[in-house]
Design a protein around this motif. Structure first.
Motif, PDB file in Angstrom:
ATOM      1  N   LEU A   1       0.835  -1.201   0.000  1.00 21.19           N
ATOM      2  CA  LEU A   1       0.000   0.000   0.000  1.00 21.19           C
ATOM      3  C   LEU A   1       0.870   1.251   0.000  1.00 21.19           C
ATOM      4  O   LEU A   1       0.649   2.177  -0.790  1.00 21.19           O
ATOM      5  N   LEU A   2       1.874   1.291   0.860  1.00 15.81           N
ATOM      6  CA  LEU A   2       2.753   2.451   0.935  1.00 15.81           C
ATOM      7  C   LEU A   2       3.517   2.654  -0.375  1.00 15.81           C
ATOM      8  O   LEU A   2       3.736   3.786  -0.805  1.00 15.81           O
ATOM      9  N   ARG A   3       3.888   1.561  -1.008  1.00 15.73           N
ATOM     10  CA  ARG A   3       4.564   1.648  -2.309  1.00 15.73           C
ATOM     11  C   ARG A   3       3.636   2.279  -3.347  1.00 15.73           C
ATOM     12  O   ARG A   3       4.060   3.115  -4.144  1.00 15.73           O
ATOM     13  N   GLU A   4       2.363   1.902  -3.325  1.00 18.92           N
ATOM     14  CA  GLU A   4       1.378   2.494  -4.246  1.00 18.92           C
ATOM     15  C   GLU A   4       1.226   3.993  -3.995  1.00 18.92           C
ATOM     16  O   GLU A   4       1.200   4.793  -4.927  1.00 18.92           O
ATOM     17  N   VAL A   5       1.124   4.367  -2.731  1.00 14.58           N
ATOM     18  CA  VAL A   5       0.972   5.779  -2.374  1.00 14.58           C
ATOM     19  C   VAL A   5       2.222   6.557  -2.775  1.00 14.58           C
ATOM     20  O   VAL A   5       2.138   7.643  -3.343  1.00 14.58           O
ATOM     21  N   GLU A   6       3.382   5.980  -2.500  1.00  6.04           N
ATOM     22  CA  GLU A   6       4.657   6.635  -2.802  1.00  6.04           C
ATOM     23  C   GLU A   6       4.814   6.884  -4.303  1.00  6.04           C
ATOM     24  O   GLU A   6       5.358   7.910  -4.718  1.00  6.04           O
ATOM     25  N   SER A   7       4.313   5.968  -5.119  1.00 10.27           N
ATOM     26  CA  SER A   7       4.495   6.096  -6.572  1.00 10.27           C
ATOM     27  C   SER A   7       3.447   6.982  -7.240  1.00 10.27           C
ATOM     28  O   SER A   7       3.571   7.304  -8.417  1.00 10.27           O
ATOM     29  N   ASP A   8       2.432   7.388  -6.503  1.00  8.55           N
ATOM     30  CA  ASP A   8       1.365   8.217  -7.061  1.00  8.55           C
ATOM     31  C   ASP A   8       1.724   9.693  -6.875  1.00  8.55           C
ATOM     32  O   ASP A   8       1.800  10.186  -5.748  1.00  8.55           O
ATOM     33  N   GLN A   9       1.946  10.389  -7.964  1.00  2.00           N
ATOM     34  CA  GLN A   9       2.380  11.791  -7.933  1.00  2.00           C
ATOM     35  C   GLN A   9       1.430  12.706  -7.168  1.00  2.00           C
ATOM     36  O   GLN A   9       1.834  13.756  -6.683  1.00  2.00           O
ATOM     37  N   ARG A  10       0.167  12.327  -7.061  1.00  2.83           N
ATOM     38  CA  ARG A  10      -0.790  13.159  -6.337  1.00  2.83           C
ATOM     39  C   ARG A  10      -0.538  13.163  -4.836  1.00  2.83           C
ATOM     40  O   ARG A  10      -0.990  14.063  -4.124  1.00  2.83           O
ATOM     41  N   PHE A  11       0.183  12.171  -4.347  1.00  6.83           N
ATOM     42  CA  PHE A  11       0.363  12.006  -2.908  1.00  6.83           C
ATOM     43  C   PHE A  11       1.829  12.082  -2.485  1.00  6.83           C
ATOM     44  O   PHE A  11       2.220  11.506  -1.464  1.00  6.83           O
ATOM     45  N   THR A  12       2.629  12.800  -3.245  1.00  5.01           N
ATOM     46  CA  THR A  12       4.062  12.873  -2.926  1.00  5.01           C
ATOM     47  C   THR A  12       4.324  13.524  -1.571  1.00  5.01           C
ATOM     48  O   THR A  12       5.325  13.217  -0.925  1.00  5.01           O
ATOM     49  N   ALA A  13       3.468  14.400  -1.130  1.00  7.14           N
ATOM     50  CA  ALA A  13       3.674  15.056   0.166  1.00  7.14           C
ATOM     51  C   ALA A  13       3.054  14.267   1.324  1.00  7.14           C
ATOM     52  O   ALA A  13       3.375  14.537   2.482  1.00  7.14           O
ATOM     53  N   THR A  14       2.178  13.307   1.022  1.00  2.00           N
ATOM     54  CA  THR A  14       1.522  12.537   2.080  1.00  2.00           C
ATOM     55  C   THR A  14       2.574  11.830   2.931  1.00  2.00           C
ATOM     56  O   THR A  14       3.447  11.141   2.408  1.00  2.00           O
TER      57      THR A  14
END
Length: 161
Positions: A72-85
Motif C-alpha cells: 500500500l505504501l509503495r502504491e501511495v509513494e508512486s502516485d504523484q498526487r500524494f508525494t507530500a503525504t
C-alpha cells in the motif's frame, strides 16, 4: 478551506477503534478516517483527492489480507498526487525485510511498533503533520495547536533536516 485527512488502515477493527480514540485530540482540525483494507484506503484517497481534499498522513498496518502495508505504501509513494503525504507503518508483525522494503520502496516517514504508547503516537503524528504542512506550503497557523512547535520553529529558521 479544503479538509485535511489522516487515514488509518488495519484489518482489525479493535485496532482501528483504538487509533480513532487515541487520535481524537486531532479531530477538531483534522478528519480521521479508518479503512479495514488497503483497497478501501486507496479508493478513499482517490475520492478525497478528487474532491480537492488533502491526505496529510497515512498510518497502516503491515500484515493485512489482499495487500500488505508495504505494498500500500509503495502504491501511495508512486502516485504523484500524494508525494507530500506522510506515511507511518504501525505494526507488530513486520519482518526485518518488510521494514527495509517500507523504507526503501514505500518511503515511510515513521515506524511505530504495536502496541503503541499514546503519547508517542501523538508526538509522531504531530511531527508528521508539521512536515506535511511545510512540504505542501499550507498556512499552518490555524492548525498550530496540533503541530510540533519546535519543528515549526526549525522550519521558520530554515534549519536543515
Amino acid at each position: 478551506m479544503d479538509k485535511i485527512y489522516i487515514i488509518c488502515v488495519d484489518d482489525q477493527q479493535e485496532v482501528l477503534n483504538a487509533l480513532e480514540q487515541d487520535l481524537a485530540l486531532f479531530d477538531e482540525k483534522f478528519n480521521v478516517e479508518v479503512c479495514d483494507t488497503a483497497q478501501e484506503a486507496m479508493d478513499l484517497m482517490e475520492d478525497l483527492e478528487g474532491k480537492g481534499h488533502f491526505i496529510a498522513l497515512m498510518i497502516t498496518d503491515q500484515v493485512m489480507p489482499g495487500m500488505s502495508g508495504v505494498e500500500l505504501l509503495r502504491e501511495v509513494e508512486s502516485d504523484q498526487r500524494f508525494t507530500a503525504t506522510m506515511k507511518m507503518l504501525l505494526t507488530g508483525q513486520a519482518t526485518h525485510q518488510d521494514t527495509i522494503e517500507a523504507i526503501n520502496l514505500g518511503g515511510i516517514d515513521q515506524y511505530l511498533a504495536k502496541p503503541w504508547i499514546k503519547d508517542e503516537l501523538h508526538e509522531c503524528v504531530q511531527k508528521l503533520l508539521t512536515h506535511y504542512f511545510f512540504k505542501k506550503g499550507i498556512d499552518y497557523k490555524s492548525y498550530q495547536d496540533n503541530l510540533d512547535q519546535e519543528l515549526i520553529y526549525k522550519y521558520l529558521r530554515n534549519e536543515t533536516f
